[in-house]
Design an enzyme around this catalytic site. Sequence first.
Site, PDB file in Angstrom:
ATOM      1  N   SER A 275       0.826  -1.197   0.000  1.00  0.00           N
ATOM      2  CA  SER A 275       0.000   0.000   0.000  1.00  0.00           C
ATOM      3  C   SER A 275       0.865   1.254   0.000  1.00  0.00           C
ATOM      4  O   SER A 275       1.747   1.394  -0.836  1.00  0.00           O
ATOM      5  CB  SER A 275      -0.971  -0.047   1.192  1.00  0.00           C
ATOM      6  OG  SER A 275      -2.048   0.838   1.013  1.00  0.00           O
TER       7      SER A 275
ATOM      8  N   ASP B 131      -6.286  -3.210  -2.333  1.00  0.00           N
ATOM      9  CA  ASP B 131      -5.158  -2.859  -1.467  1.00  0.00           C
ATOM     10  C   ASP B 131      -4.440  -4.075  -0.895  1.00  0.00           C
ATOM     11  O   ASP B 131      -5.058  -5.008  -0.380  1.00  0.00           O
ATOM     12  CB  ASP B 131      -5.684  -1.999  -0.316  1.00  0.00           C
ATOM     13  CG  ASP B 131      -4.598  -1.324   0.468  1.00  0.00           C
ATOM     14  OD1 ASP B 131      -3.887  -2.019   1.216  1.00  0.00           O
ATOM     15  OD2 ASP B 131      -4.455  -0.096   0.334  1.00  0.00           O
TER      16      ASP B 131
END
Length: 288
Positions: free
Chosen positions: A47, A170
């Site tokens: 991320s 994500d």
Amino acid sequence: MTPAQDAPRPEVAVVLGGGGIHGAVQIGMLQALQEHGVRPDLVVGTSVGAINGAMLAARPDDAVERLRSLWTNLAEYSPFEASLLERATTFTRSRIHLHGNHRLRRLLLSHLPARTFGALELPFQCVAASIERAAAQWFDDGPLIEALLATTAVPGLLPPVVIGSDHYLDGGLVDSIPVGRALELGARRIYVLQVGRVEQPLTVPTRAWEVGLVAFEIARRHRFVEAMSRVPDDVEVHVLPTGITEGMDYNDPAQFRYRDTTRAAERLQSAYLASSVYLTDLVGAPEG
């Protein structure tokens, strides 16, 4: 993608976890590592940690300066700067997310001096979550920008990213602090740049609204906890401290203010000071 069997085993790895706006702390940690003479030969990220990691891997010699400039001026580049009307329009059209990823793409194209994994100076990998396969997908070659958009596709905020035949969300959904990947790749000394949540112990919820937050934290942390429990005796793992004592408790609403960039410089400096003390105790004071 799997680790290359004939690739040289890395000695020093930097692992950068996810955490949205709190990723500013990782720049302070990187500055402390640089001043103490720590240069990685492997970078692994999830991320926002993947964005910071890619910037490091692209040009390690001046990465701290470039990242500091980006993070301390993040209000100018924020991928979440859309007005309330634009967010409402985006959600109405998509029905699943509030923001497009065009601003994040623009930020990456403007600040990242590489377009492919092969153009990076240091080996780098990042992870995203495949929707169709409900699995972690590691990226280590090919187009870099799309991989970074995939690993940062926060559910509900940013759209899934299509790579090949899969849609990706994500990377924090499958590996929020990927120590295990660095171990799998053979690293012997690992520096973990987390954003602060793992420094706060979980407690049994006492209010109804805390139940979901505790459940989320367990899901987010468990892989990291398992990886740390399996570190071989001959491998060093150092979890660098943030120095932050407020705003990172699992039940503190401040941690979810994903558009608030006002404390980025403060967080960066706090992590730099705390990590500098940690590294000085570990390896001695930096020269000069």
